[in-house]
Scaffold this active site. Structure first.
Site, PDB file in Angstrom:
ATOM      1  N   HIS A 268      55.182  27.689  83.480  1.00 24.26           N
ATOM      2  CA  HIS A 268      53.732  27.596  83.269  1.00 24.26           C
ATOM      3  C   HIS A 268      53.410  26.394  82.371  1.00 24.26           C
ATOM      4  O   HIS A 268      52.634  25.514  82.742  1.00 24.26           O
ATOM      5  CB  HIS A 268      53.236  28.897  82.637  1.00 24.26           C
ATOM      6  N   GLU A 269      54.044  26.349  81.207  1.00 23.31           N
ATOM      7  CA  GLU A 269      53.770  25.239  80.285  1.00 23.31           C
ATOM      8  C   GLU A 269      54.254  23.922  80.887  1.00 23.31           C
ATOM      9  O   GLU A 269      53.666  22.869  80.651  1.00 23.31           O
ATOM     10  CB  GLU A 269      54.410  25.488  78.919  1.00 23.31           C
ATOM     11  N   GLU A 299      44.703  24.740  84.038  1.00 24.94           N
ATOM     12  CA  GLU A 299      45.361  26.014  84.342  1.00 24.94           C
ATOM     13  C   GLU A 299      45.865  26.040  85.787  1.00 24.94           C
ATOM     14  O   GLU A 299      46.875  26.691  86.085  1.00 24.94           O
ATOM     15  CB  GLU A 299      44.388  27.171  84.070  1.00 24.94           C
TER      16      GLU A 299
HETATM   17 ZN    ZN Z   1      47.988  27.929  80.673  1.00 29.11          ZN
END
Ligand code: ZN
Length: 505
Positions: A268-269, A299
């Site tokens: 995710h990061e 995001e």
């Molecule tokens: Zn995020």
């Protein structure tokens, strides 16, 4: 103010402001990762000074004069990029100068008090002690929204949302969320009524954290995150900090008995980090093009790598032998489908940050509906727990046992952040739509992912998303990249197409 070349002066000014911001980012990153606890007092002073200097520069008369001079000098010959830079510089300046100083101070003070009150209220499961703080915060937040102002046909929630997702409105969000809600809820019903849940034991093995760290770095490198221009460290709350050109910092956290938390947190990061590394920060330092378009678009990049790549079957075809090698023995008894099924378990739960891919968006939607009603004045703070619990029952089929697992679980409202939640769901929606477009242009990505070749996808994202920075609004980036306006269809198709076979429906 008279300058011979106001655009060059403005560029220099913004570049210097960006450098100051980079120092602040580095100091904040250090606070979360390496600072000894005893340094906290001095660090707070350092951060406060930097924030003050930044605010001074962002609201200075000199900056206002430079922007105005550029606007007056800009002619029909000005290129589209320069016009976009000026539009964004004007937007930032207006937002920074529209709030009266006393409101900024009050918001900061109430935000800090609200957060303390929220912490205690959550720990004691006692909404009543938090209620007066939230009521006061809401008055201030509504005043803030009034200062920013809504469009003629808009509502007070819009300028709050616009801070995080420029150009989006409550109505535009509602138009996408409403059809999505029904389809997600019926998918979850199908799973609960007729589905056979996967065996989750592959996720519950003991894997030493140093092995997990090694595997995380291996995956990041394969994804195309440049570790020569970034790092991966450990924190309590994982984040990505795009400090400067050539310096993007990721953090993750490890649980020796739950390897998936760190792996998917890191991916995710890593997705956020690849976006940061794809922005032209060196060539266009301080200009809007060097900044991300919106929180929703940011995001989308993290969710794309975490869910659409990382939770695909193709990913595990590639990753399993590497995991078996690096984890030293773990997984030897499991096949690709064991892992693939286990990491795609779909189960309604109370806590948003622990929710799976198919139920997550329902958590976000109910927050959007509630905060919009609070800002509109359609819902009183006193009635918040009741409204929350009703929606959780309706959307997720669960009875909330207490407010700590209900309306007190998220920190956002406690420091006056309203309008942020929708960006989480927008990220998922953009991610699916972008992935569909990448596949229709590049061909089926599964064979490349099975071979650990992620470069085609990364380059496509660089070209269609990252390089535009803030010069295009997120909705425009999405439309240009995919040829369509934002729709919930790609995400629903993706979730139904994955979850139904896994649950044998
Ligand atoms: Zn995020």
């Amino acid at each position: 103010m008279t300058t011979t070349n106001p655009l060059a002066d403005l560029t220099d000014y913004l570049s210097e402001s960006a450098t100051l911001g980079e120092v602040g980012a580095l100091v904040a990153w250090d606070q979360e990762t390496h600072m000894p606890a005893a340094g906290a007092g001095a660090r707070a002073e350092q951060l406060a000074l930097l924030a003050g200097l930044n605010h001074e520069r962002a609201t200075s008369a000199r900056l206002g004069d430079l922007i105005q001079a550029c606007e007056e000098h800009s002619t029909l010959n000005s290129d589209a990029d320069t016009m976009a830079d000026l539009r964004e510089a004007r937007r930032d300046f207006e937002r920074a100068t529209k709030l009266p100083a006393d409101l900024v101070t009050q918001l900061a003070r109430m935000g800090s008090q609200g957060q303390q009150a929220w912490k205690a209220a959550r720990a004691n499961n006692d909404f009543a002690t938090f209620q007066p703080f939230l009521e006061e915060l809401l008055v201030l937040v509504r005043r803030k929204a009034e200062c920013y102002g809504a469009a003629d046909n808009g509502e007070l929630y819009d300028p709050l949302l616009d801070e995080f997702e420029p150009g989006a409105t409550a109505a535009s969000i509602e138009a996408v969320f409403t059809p999505l809600r029904g389809r997600l809820a019926s998918l979850i019903d199908e799973v609960a009524e007729n589905g056979t849940a996967p065996d989750e034991t592959p996720l519950q093995q003991h894997i030493p954290t140093d092995r997990q760290h090694e595997f995380g770095l291996f995956v990041l490198d394969a994804m195309g995150f440049d570790l020569g221009a970034g790092r991966l460290d450990t924190t309590t709350h994982p984040f990505c900090e795009g400090v400067a050109a050539g310096d993007t910092r990721l953090t993750t956290r490890y649980n020796a008995d739950r390897f998936a938390e760190a792996l998917y947190g890191t991916m995710h990061e890593g997705g956020h980090g690849i976006y940061e590394q794809g922005l032209p920060k060196a060539a266009c330092h301080g200009l809007p093009v060097s900044q991300a378009s919106s929180l929703g678009m940011h995001e989308s990049q993290s969710r794309l790598w975490e869910n659409l790549v990382g939770r695909s079957r193709a990913f595990w075809v590639w990753a399993l032998p590497h995991a078996q090698r690096i984890f030293g023995g773990a997984f030897h008894g499991y096949c690709v489908d064991d892992l693939y099924r286990a990491i795609n378990t779909a189960r309604p739960s109370f806590i948003r940050v622990e929710a799976d891919e198919s139920t997550y968006n329902l958590h976000v939607m109910l927050r959007f509906e509630i905060e919009r009603a609070l800002i509109r004045g359609d819902l009183e703070v006193a009635d918040l727990p009741c409204a929350w619990n009703q929606k959780v029952q309706e959307y997720l089929g669960l009875s909330v046992p207490d407010d700590a697992q209900g309306c007190l679980q998220d920190v956002h409202w406690s420091f006056g952040i309203f309008g942020y939640f929708p960006t989480y769901c927008l990220g998922n929606l953009y991610a699916s739509q972008l992935m569909d477009a990448a596949e229709s242009q590049l061909g089926d990505l599964a064979p490349a992912i099975e071979a650990g070749e992620f470069g085609g996808l990364k380059t496509w994202l660089n070209e269609h998303v990252h390089r535009h920075g803030r010069r295009l609004r997120a909705a425009e980036i999405n439309e240009r990249a995919t040829g369509k306006s934002l729709s919930a269809d790609p995400m629903i198709r993706h979730l139904e197409g994955k979850i139904r076979p896994i649950y044998g429906i």
